[in-house]
Design an enzyme around this catalytic site. Structure first.
Site, PDB file in Angstrom:
ATOM      1  CG  ASN B   7       7.400   8.795  -1.438  1.00 26.86           C
ATOM      2  OD1 ASN B   7       8.911   8.652  -2.149  1.00 26.86           O
ATOM      3  ND2 ASN B   7       6.907   7.935  -1.393  1.00 26.86           N
ATOM      4  CD  GLU B  34       7.883   5.017  -0.762  1.00 31.15           C
ATOM      5  OE1 GLU B  34       8.583   3.621  -0.724  1.00 31.15           O
ATOM      6  OE2 GLU B  34       7.128   5.425  -1.931  1.00 31.15           O
ATOM      7  CG  ASP B 146       3.277   9.419   0.003  1.00 32.38           C
ATOM      8  OD1 ASP B 146       2.518   9.550  -0.038  1.00 32.38           O
ATOM      9  OD2 ASP B 146       4.033   8.719  -0.548  1.00 32.38           O
ATOM     10  CG  ASN B 148       0.628   6.389  -0.330  1.00 34.21           C
ATOM     11  OD1 ASN B 148       0.176   6.582  -1.604  1.00 34.21           O
ATOM     12  ND2 ASN B 148       1.316   6.416   0.073  1.00 34.21           N
ATOM     13  CG  ASP B 217       3.599  13.885  -1.700  1.00 32.19           C
ATOM     14  OD1 ASP B 217       4.068  12.904  -0.859  1.00 32.19           O
ATOM     15  OD2 ASP B 217       3.340  13.250  -2.648  1.00 32.19           O
ATOM     16  CG  ASP B 246       7.020   7.354  -7.662  1.00 33.11           C
ATOM     17  OD1 ASP B 246       8.059   7.831  -6.665  1.00 33.11           O
ATOM     18  OD2 ASP B 246       6.460   6.835  -7.677  1.00 33.11           O
ATOM     19  CG  HIS B 247       6.252  10.845  -4.121  1.00 31.71           C
ATOM     20  ND1 HIS B 247       4.845  11.166  -3.935  1.00 31.71           N
ATOM     21  CD2 HIS B 247       6.283   9.906  -5.014  1.00 31.71           C
ATOM     22  CE1 HIS B 247       4.889  10.222  -3.184  1.00 31.71           C
ATOM     23  NE2 HIS B 247       5.622   8.913  -4.085  1.00 31.71           N
TER      24      HIS B 247
END
Lengths: 255, 255
Positions: B7, B34, B146, B148, B217, B246-247
């Site tokens: 991501n 994303e 991802d 979530n 993930d 951030d991933h």
DNA sequence: GTCATATGCG
DNA sequence: CGCATATGAC
């Protein structure tokens, strides 16, 4: 002695540029405009750690002016006495090396029919009153900064297009002449009576690369300073740096 | 064969990161989530000029998924058949090297009492239906992206704090188990049955430096792939780069 | 075009 | 926190 002015369009963004420029050019005095940061957000330590003195008048988002100097500033003054309630931070004056330095970020005005133009008129009237008064007390005085006025057609890349437009109108040029009439000399024109010496180029349309600008940043000096004026230059290099301000620094050198 | 998911939280910002990572890691397949850019803004040429194949499903501002691969993708499919009117670009599937690759950016859900959580529920139901159907036609399949969802307490830096919170709730973990129940294996846990292997860390509060993250993930694989699975790793280095996502990327290697 | 602000999103 | 959007200023 070297005295410079630079509208840096956000000191948050341009602090590295200013530091690099100070280190390279070693001016005695640098006047900055458009800090765009609040009084308590000014990075004084960044300058002081390198041995500079600095005073400033900050405002969030808009305006904001500062003086950075090798010698300590004295008799520091901010604002215009004729506009005591104006919240806009556009003026800071100080005496440095025996020279009265009045640093101004003059009103833009937007357009001749804008309410902001009436503010520009009032503001220049108040500036004129202030300078007239300052001149009674200071023989050596430099009024410098971003005037948002191109004094003559030679100071504009396309006078026909700009005829009676903001920055180039005859009424604004009249205000500029009124300031000169107090006993000031346009230092750049003392050294370079002719030629294009633009100091601002619109970010849009690659105007800098196309050499299409205006001369709106000035250093106006009293006779005691014209006598020792050696050179005045626009630092085009700084306008070519990465992420530049839309203005270039202008400096004057005195014996 | 090396298959990866990442991501990247805006491909506009992270294109150099992706290019560097591709050059260094040489995956056979990289799944991105994303993208945050419109279909016609995808920088396909940047990848194709380096010899990569790529397909994508873009959307302005939000979502957006892509596949980048050494071999050309076949039977490309986007979206979930169960949500034909969903404008959100969250799914792209293709067959590459004989492997069915289903790349998903699963709904975040915000909070258990948010309307977005109901969308997350519906979306996972539609994903489950889609994968069930895909599995009837593809022996080698990897569902990656991802999700979530942190599948277990071991996948969360502070299970008590996150108890029944978004990403960690028992209902979301149920959806994840339902996907596994279709005949998929959580590849990372096949290789590393225990231990913290976080893939996401909140930008706020220096969570990465403090090693406080979630494992959200995943690469879920069919038995035909578990047989040849050699290794699965989270690339913590990439999360430490300048201006990181951030991933972190996660990759799985197969014989 | 490049700043600033503010809000939404995760 | 870092991305995106939108608006205002110059």
């Amino acid at each position: 002695m070297k005295i410079a002015t630079w509208n840096i369009n956000s000191l948050n963004v341009r602090l590295p540029h200013v530091q690099d420029w100070l280190a390279k050019e070693q001016p005695d005095i640098l006047a900055l405009q458009e800090l765009k940061l609040d009084q308590d957000k000014y990075p004084a330590a960044a300058f002081q750690l390198s041995g500079w003195h600095t005073v400033w008048s900050g405002q969030k988002t808009y305006n904001g002016v500062a003086l950075i100097s090798k010698q300590p500033p004295e008799e520091v003054h901010t604002g215009l006495p004729g506009l005591p309630d104006d919240p806009q931070r556009r003026v800071i004056a100080a005496t440095i090396n025996g020279v009265r330095v009045v640093n101004v970020y003059c009103v833009n005005g937007e357009a001749l029919d804008s309410p902001k133009f009436d503010y520009k008129r009032q503001w220049f009237a108040a500036l004129t009153d202030f300078i007239r008064d300052e001149l009674t007390r200071h023989e050596k005085l430099v009024l410098l900064g971003d005037f948002n006025i191109a004094p003559a057609d030679a100071d504009c890349y396309d006078p026909e297009k700009w005829r009676e437009q903001i920055h180039c109108s005859s009424i604004e040029r009249g205000w500029f002449q009124t300031l000169l009439g107090l006993g000031l000399t346009d230092s750049l024109r003392q050294i370079h009576p002719e030629g294009a010496f633009y100091t601002w180029w619109d970010y849009r349309g690659a105007m800098f690369q196309r050499k299409l600008g205006l001369r709106i940043d000035h250093l106006l000096i009293t006779p005691a300073l014209t006598e020792t004026l050696q050179d005045v230059q626009v630092d085009l290099e700084a306008r070519g740096w990465e992420r530049p301000s839309d203005h270039a620094p202008v400096w004057a050198k005195f014996d």
